[in-house]
Design a protein around this motif. Structure first.
Motif, mmCIF file in Angstrom:
data_model
loop_
_atom_site.group_PDB
_atom_site.id
_atom_site.type_symbol
_atom_site.label_atom_id
_atom_site.label_comp_id
_atom_site.label_asym_id
_atom_site.label_seq_id
_atom_site.Cartn_x
_atom_site.Cartn_y
_atom_site.Cartn_z
ATOM 1 N N MET A 1 -40.032 -53.441 9.378
ATOM 2 C CA MET A 1 -40.955 -53.202 9.846
ATOM 3 C C MET A 1 -41.154 -52.475 11.281
ATOM 4 N N LEU A 2 -40.679 -52.984 12.130
ATOM 5 C CA LEU A 2 -40.200 -52.424 13.340
ATOM 6 C C LEU A 2 -39.094 -51.684 13.685
ATOM 7 N N ASP A 3 -38.462 -51.859 12.433
ATOM 8 C CA ASP A 3 -37.330 -50.246 12.914
ATOM 9 C C ASP A 3 -38.263 -48.720 12.202
ATOM 10 N N TYR A 4 -39.270 -48.955 11.357
ATOM 11 C CA TYR A 4 -39.622 -48.059 11.079
ATOM 12 C C TYR A 4 -40.457 -46.871 11.763
ATOM 13 N N THR A 5 -39.919 -45.791 11.408
ATOM 14 C CA THR A 5 -39.902 -44.270 12.224
ATOM 15 C C THR A 5 -41.364 -43.025 12.293
ATOM 16 N N HIS A 6 -41.873 -42.796 13.490
ATOM 17 C CA HIS A 6 -42.383 -41.927 12.924
ATOM 18 C C HIS A 6 -43.137 -41.683 11.507
ATOM 19 N N GLN A 7 -41.912 -40.876 11.642
ATOM 20 C CA GLN A 7 -42.165 -40.301 10.182
ATOM 21 C C GLN A 7 -42.719 -41.296 9.084
ATOM 22 N N ASP A 8 -41.541 -42.590 9.239
ATOM 23 C CA ASP A 8 -42.003 -43.968 7.896
ATOM 24 C C ASP A 8 -43.661 -43.846 8.132
ATOM 25 N N TRP A 9 -44.413 -44.215 9.474
ATOM 26 C CA TRP A 9 -45.462 -44.352 9.294
ATOM 27 C C TRP A 9 -46.689 -43.524 8.589
ATOM 28 N N LYS A 10 -46.144 -42.020 9.311
ATOM 29 C CA LYS A 10 -47.054 -40.729 8.697
ATOM 30 C C LYS A 10 -46.763 -40.952 6.959
ATOM 31 N N LYS A 111 -55.778 -47.603 17.829
ATOM 32 C CA LYS A 111 -55.015 -48.652 18.387
ATOM 33 C C LYS A 111 -53.133 -48.214 17.757
ATOM 34 N N LEU A 112 -52.313 -48.947 18.842
ATOM 35 C CA LEU A 112 -50.795 -48.429 18.404
ATOM 36 C C LEU A 112 -50.388 -48.950 16.804
ATOM 37 N N VAL A 113 -50.003 -47.824 16.075
ATOM 38 C CA VAL A 113 -49.338 -48.634 14.902
ATOM 39 C C VAL A 113 -49.117 -50.584 14.668
ATOM 40 N N THR A 114 -47.664 -50.189 15.745
ATOM 41 C CA THR A 114 -46.950 -51.582 16.171
ATOM 42 C C THR A 114 -47.604 -52.450 16.980
ATOM 43 N N PRO A 331 -50.833 -41.835 26.642
ATOM 44 C CA PRO A 331 -50.868 -41.920 25.175
ATOM 45 C C PRO A 331 -49.561 -41.012 24.640
ATOM 46 N N GLY A 332 -49.903 -41.618 23.459
ATOM 47 C CA GLY A 332 -49.069 -40.636 22.291
ATOM 48 C C GLY A 332 -50.152 -40.886 20.467
ATOM 49 N N ASP A 333 -49.852 -39.992 19.995
ATOM 50 C CA ASP A 333 -50.023 -40.433 18.581
ATOM 51 C C ASP A 333 -49.796 -42.235 17.737
ATOM 52 N N PRO A 334 -50.815 -42.611 17.482
ATOM 53 C CA PRO A 334 -51.224 -44.466 17.784
ATOM 54 C C PRO A 334 -49.758 -44.365 16.695
ATOM 55 N N LEU A 335 -49.193 -43.504 15.571
ATOM 56 C CA LEU A 335 -48.564 -43.901 14.424
ATOM 57 C C LEU A 335 -47.383 -43.812 15.331
ATOM 58 N N ASP A 336 -46.402 -43.194 16.296
ATOM 59 C CA ASP A 336 -45.480 -43.033 16.698
ATOM 60 C C ASP A 336 -45.319 -44.563 17.412
ATOM 61 N N PRO A 337 -44.123 -44.895 17.259
ATOM 62 C CA PRO A 337 -43.345 -46.453 18.053
ATOM 63 C C PRO A 337 -43.587 -46.125 19.662
ATOM 64 N N ALA A 338 -43.676 -44.705 20.231
ATOM 65 C CA ALA A 338 -42.654 -43.978 21.026
ATOM 66 C C ALA A 338 -43.953 -44.387 22.159
ATOM 67 N N ALA A 339 -45.166 -44.093 21.680
ATOM 68 C CA ALA A 339 -46.256 -43.670 22.138
ATOM 69 C C ALA A 339 -46.948 -45.557 22.753
ATOM 70 N N LYS A 340 -47.137 -45.271 24.087
ATOM 71 C CA LYS A 340 -47.375 -46.392 25.105
ATOM 72 C C LYS A 340 -48.999 -46.691 24.938
ATOM 73 N N MET A 341 -49.767 -45.392 24.025
ATOM 74 C CA MET A 341 -51.362 -46.308 24.507
ATOM 75 C C MET A 341 -52.030 -45.251 23.292
ATOM 76 N N GLY A 342 -52.244 -45.474 22.316
ATOM 77 C CA GLY A 342 -53.032 -45.053 22.027
ATOM 78 C C GLY A 342 -54.589 -43.949 21.671
ATOM 79 N N ALA A 343 -54.997 -43.281 20.878
ATOM 80 C CA ALA A 343 -56.788 -42.438 20.941
ATOM 81 C C ALA A 343 -57.470 -43.984 21.341
ATOM 82 N N ILE A 344 -58.458 -43.617 21.942
ATOM 83 C CA ILE A 344 -59.781 -43.620 22.506
ATOM 84 C C ILE A 344 -60.839 -44.255 20.557
#
Length: 498
Positions: A1-10, A111-114, A331-344
């Motif tokens: 799971m920790l290796d999931y990409t953005h596309q994996d989560w989407k 929130k960030l999915v990670t 902030p970035g897409d909450p499903l993107d592991p590279a994002a550091k913050m999610g959405a309000i």
């Protein structure tokens, strides 16, 4: 799971089956009225699903189901070891469905999915396991009496427990209430926040799969002014645990007085101070944790370290470190592991945060962030924001913003720092950074808060109680102490021939 990409989560998100009906007496049902409301993804504005809009009639059904289950003993009188086995199975099922639980919270409130996959969902499983393992290790008492008298003191479940939980940690807050209440033998009627009901509904389904009898855990999604109020005023609810704003906590206290004098356990607002002294030798770690303390979960944390007091001699250097960290936590897409913050969580909360920021631009020194942004042209996103040289009477330093907004206030002495830290209507948590052991203990002793974290931020565990003082409320979640609010002391006095 920790290796999931953005596309994996989407891809996994698109495959989810979302449950929007209420969960009453072991099955999913529509609201009696047939009304629904939309669950909206704050990162995209897309409607996730229609959710049952429960009201008084639905709360009545849920409470009645909980009461039947309690009175016939299907759970309340189940052997402790058997209750333990059910909750342990539930913990395992949460782990087995970790991706789904993480995605539900991420999609529902931004929130960030990670974070949800590594903190929230595993934490929920851990807390259910911890309370399950405590069930058969809590002993009753025998009071000291004279010959011919035997006085037994038992902790007994209260009956039907209402739980009203917030949107910032949907699964975890549902767990903090339900795990302890269920471990004690109660039935539970849970009203999750209308912004984030999906993981609570799935949790109830998993609980039945684990062997929890029908009617013991019910979930009634809906609005606070209707479903929440109905639960607070219900004459057959024995106790109500609430996490949310101070204003709503006060309303639940009023509901108790207007109804059956049910116990109310509020865990409410916060404006937690973070005190950094010049004798802290590792300022890089202090800066790292100060950033985490306010920007984690987009600052939507009741115990967020939103007031930063820094000794004047190191203030400018420390703020420079914080600015660099804020710039790296966009902030970035909450499903993107590279994002550091999610959405309000939603548009209303976003606009409220921005009103504080816009007012702050005219009254303090904005040094980082301060803008609302979009991701892919959509969503409720706010940059990590830092105001320097904030006046202690500024609303930035007084009011709970519940967003990624940090106020920096310099101090010149320990006495001044403690005085300012305590000068708040709230008393939930605080952090202290120093390498002087005497100062750490001395300052911790003087801070009027429920938890003081020394050389870290927001420390908590299943073993330690979480809750506050003053208008942060007096409810306590976690630890064995939380079982006290879901049980009553019952004395049985036996006269016998000595």
């Amino acid at each position: 799971m920790l290796d999931y990409t953005h596309q994996d989560w989407k891809t996994r998100a698109e495959a989810l089956t979302l449950r929007g009906q209420a969960f009453i007496d072991g099955k999913f049902v529509d609201a009696v009225s047939g009304n629904t409301f939309d669950s909206i993804n704050p990162a995209t504005g897309a409607v996730l699903t229609a959710v049952a809009e429960c009201d008084t009639a639905d709360v009545d059904l849920a409470v009645a189901a909980g009461r039947r289950a309690f009175d016939d003993g299907r759970w309340s009188r189940m052997a402790p070891g058997d209750r333990k086995a059910v909750l342990l199975k539930l913990a395992d099922l949460i782990r087995a469905n970790l991706e789904e639980m993480a995605l539900l919270d991420s999609l529902d409130m931004g929130k960030l999915v990670t974070d949800a996959a590594t903190v929230d969902a595993p934490g929920s499983a851990h807390f259910f396991q911890w309370y399950a393992e405590a069930i058969d290790k809590i002993y009753d008492e025998v009071a000291p009496t004279g010959p011919g008298d035997l006085a037994l003191v038992a902790r007994v479940p209260l009956g039907v427990v209402g739980a009203v939980t917030p949107w910032n940690f949907p699964l975890d807050m549902a767990t903090w209430k339900a795990a302890a209440a269920l471990a004690a033998g109660n039935s539970v009627v849970l009203k999750p926040a209308e912004q984030s009901p999906l993981s609570a509904l799935r949790l109830a389904e998993l609980a039945v799969e684990a062997g929890l009898p029908d009617g013991v855990l019910n979930v009634v999604p809906g609005f606070g002014a209707t479903a929440g109020r109905a639960l607070g005023l219900h004459m057959d609810v024995d106790s109500l645990a609430f996490t949310g704003s101070t204003g709503i906590g006060k309303m639940f206290m009023q509901y108790s007085g207007q109804s059956n004098l049910k116990q109310i356990w509020p865990e409410t607002g916060g404006k937690s101070p973070n005190l950094v002294f010049a004798d802290c030798e590792d300022l890089d770690t202090a800066a790292d944790m100060a950033a985490v303390g306010i920007f984690f979960n987009q600052g939507e944390v009741c115990s967020a370290n939103s007031r930063l007091y820094v000794e004047r001699s190191i203030k400018d250097a420390f703020v420079a470190k914080l600015i660099a960290r804020a710039q790296a936590m966009q902030p970035g897409d909450p499903l993107d592991p590279a994002a550091k913050m999610g959405a309000i969580v939603d548009e209303k909360q976003t606009q409220g945060i921005m009103r504080f920021i816009e007012a702050g631009k005219t009254s303090a020194n904005l040094v980082a962030g301060g803008e609302r942004i979009t991701v892919g042209g959509k969503g409720c996103f706010v940059q990590p924001t830092i105001f320097d040289d904030v006046s202690h009477d500024n609303p930035l330093a007084r009011d709970e913003i519940f967003g990624p907004v940090l106020s920096v206030i310099p101090f010149d002495s320990e006495e001044e720092a403690v005085t300012m830290a305590n000068d708040s209507i709230y008393g939930l948590a605080a952090s202290v950074w120093t390498d002087n052991l005497s100062r750490a203990c001395r300052v911790a002793d003087r801070l009027h808060v429920g938890t003081v974290s020394v050389n870290t931020v927001d420390a908590l565990s299943a073993q330690t109680p979480f809750g506050g003082m003053k208008q942060s409320g007096f409810g306590r979640d976690l630890s064995l102490h939380s079982l006290e609010k879901y049980t009553a002391l019952k004395t049985t006095w036996i006269k016998y021939k000595a």
